[in-house]
Write an enzyme that holds these catalytic residues in place. Structure first.
Site: not given
Ligand SMILES: NC(=O)c1ccc[n+]([C@@H]2O[C@H](COP(=O)([O-])OP(=O)(O)OC[C@H]3O[C@@H](n4cnc5c(N)ncnc54)[C@H](OP(=O)(O)O)[C@@H]3O)[C@@H](O)[C@H]2O)c1
Length: 398
Positions: A150, A174, A258, A320
């Site tokens: 980016d 993106h 994101d 459990s």
């Protein structure tokens, strides 16, 4: 507590596609724990030319599936296109190899002295044939897939934008560069389609799931639709790079969710939570192996896969009654404690602070070494050093 899967519920889902029925059959025949209707895959509400609207717990959303794009159709659809992968990090590797294996015309563009060039050659891309400099690939490609980091998308844009000419398609994985344009200055020309397909996982997973015949889930979005086919193209590329199913979003929603998700439950939050729990156990005199097993190993090897298979209630029911009681009581405490942090995080994403930090860090010349230093420091934490030993004890590792 939700009711177990009833015959009515089973009858209802049996009208859904084959994939859904098969899954429900396997759920129905499993003895224990009992599975509630909430674990069922959303039911098909509407089907229009391959696009489906599914009911996601009361909210209808569009979904596209791989079945709608058989390989021959994909190959025909893209027969006149050249995919140019600009960048060969994790996504370049995964998406590029999947495109290549799907028989599509794909080339890679990376800087010649970089680590990515070496990795691309190791993956069988051949210099001069399908491996080029970024500029050469951007010239030859018709679908420019901007898979640079980016930060590099910002620093290379003033130069790269010359190659984004009419008739080409600009693709991202993106929404980062487009949405935070005030910081990135990435403003595409108005005469090209601008789309994204964002796989929801690492590029390594994009590749392994594809090789296993599965497929990652991805989102697609359209920022500019010049041809009137931008969405269709985004979906088709999404399938071609290895998605199993795809949902629709916008560039802004994609990048907000994101950045938020990876800082939260997906990465930052999980490390923070593991570390806090481990440290308290150690401070109270528990051995490293016990602290690790009760914090990480049981989660990763036993319980999280159960959540992945059939949901949180399924995992609770597999444990459990003592465990279930405590988990039911304490979950709201953790929710209340975490919520203000998540709110602060979302604001930090929305106001661009996270972007500023990522750009600053990612533009350093030493970004690889600097990141490695910090991730190596995590590996050096006692918890993960113990993890290394514990993982070695797993019989399948021996
Ligand atoms: N990784 C994921 O999990 C993921 C998931 C979904 C979407 N995405 C998006 O996909 C895109 C690519 O991400 P990624 O993780 O695959 O890659 P990345 O690791 O962020 O970026 C690596 C690529 O960027 C190149 N690069 C870095 N600085 C450069 C510079 N100054 N000039 C030229 N090239 C430079 C690297 O080349 P060198 O080797 O030469 O440095 C390498 O090819 C991003 O938009 C990311 O947000 C990533």
């Amino acid at each position: 507590m939700s009711a177990p899967l009833t015959r009515t519920a089973l009858r209802t889902v049996s009208t859904a596609p084959r994939r859904v029925s098969a899954r429900m059959m396997s759920l129905a025949t499993r003895a224990a724990p009992r599975v509630s209707p909430s674990t069922a895959v959303p039911r098909v509400a509407m089907q229009v030319r391959g696009m489906k609207t599914l009911d996601f717990a009361g909210t209808p959303e569009k979904v596209y599936e791989r079945e709608d794009w058989p390989l021959e159709k994909l190959q025909d659809y893209f027969k006149d296109e050249t995919f140019a992968l600009l960048g060969y990090g994790s996504q370049g590797h995964g998406q590029g190899l999947n495109l290549r294996d799907n028989g599509l015309n794909v080339i890679v563009g990376v800087r010649k002295d970089g680590e990515s060039w070496r990795q691309a050659e190791a993956d069988g891309w051949v210099p001069g044939k399908n491996l080029f400099s970024i500029e050469e690939a951007a010239t030859k490609g018709t679908i420019l897939m901007n898979l640079l980091s980016d930060a590099a998308q910002t620093s290379t844009w003033p130069h790269l934008k010359e190659y984004v000419t009419p008739g080409k398609t600009l693709y991202f994985s993106h929404g980062f560069s487009i949405v935070y344009k005030d910081q990135t200055h990435v403003v595409p020309p108005e005469n090209v389609d601008v789309i994204l397909c964002a796989p929801k996982g690492s590029g390594r997973t994009v590749r392994t799931l594809f090789k296993e015949g599965r497929g990652i889930n991805s989102s697609v979005a359209v920022f500019q639709d010049v041809t009137g086919r931008a969405l269709e193209k985004a979906v088709a590329i999404g399938i071609a790079v290895g998605s199993g199913y795809i949902y629709e979003t916008t560039f802004q929603k994609e990048v907000f969710s994101d950045l938020y998700g990876e800082r939260g439950c997906l990465m930052g939050g999980i490390q923070g939570m593991f570390k806090a729990q481990y440290d308290v156990l150690r401070a109270h005199g528990h051995s490293p192996s016990e602290a690790f097993n009760e914090t990480c190993e049981e989660a990763l090897e036993s319980l999280y896969p159960l959540i992945a298979q059939n949901g949180m209630d399924y995992m609770y029911k597999a444990c459990s009654t003592t465990a279930r009681r405590g988990a039911l009581d304490w979950a709201p405490e953790f929710e209340a404690a975490c919520k203000p942090v998540f709110e602060r995080l979302y604001q930090s994403v929305k106001d661009g602070s996270e972007t500023r930090r990522a750009l600053e860090f990612g533009s350093r010349k030493t970004y690889r070494e600097d990141y490695d230093r910090e991730t190596d420091a995590i590996a050096d934490q006692e918890m993960w050093r113990v993890g290394h030993v514990v993982r070695g004890l797993r019989p399948n590792r021996k």
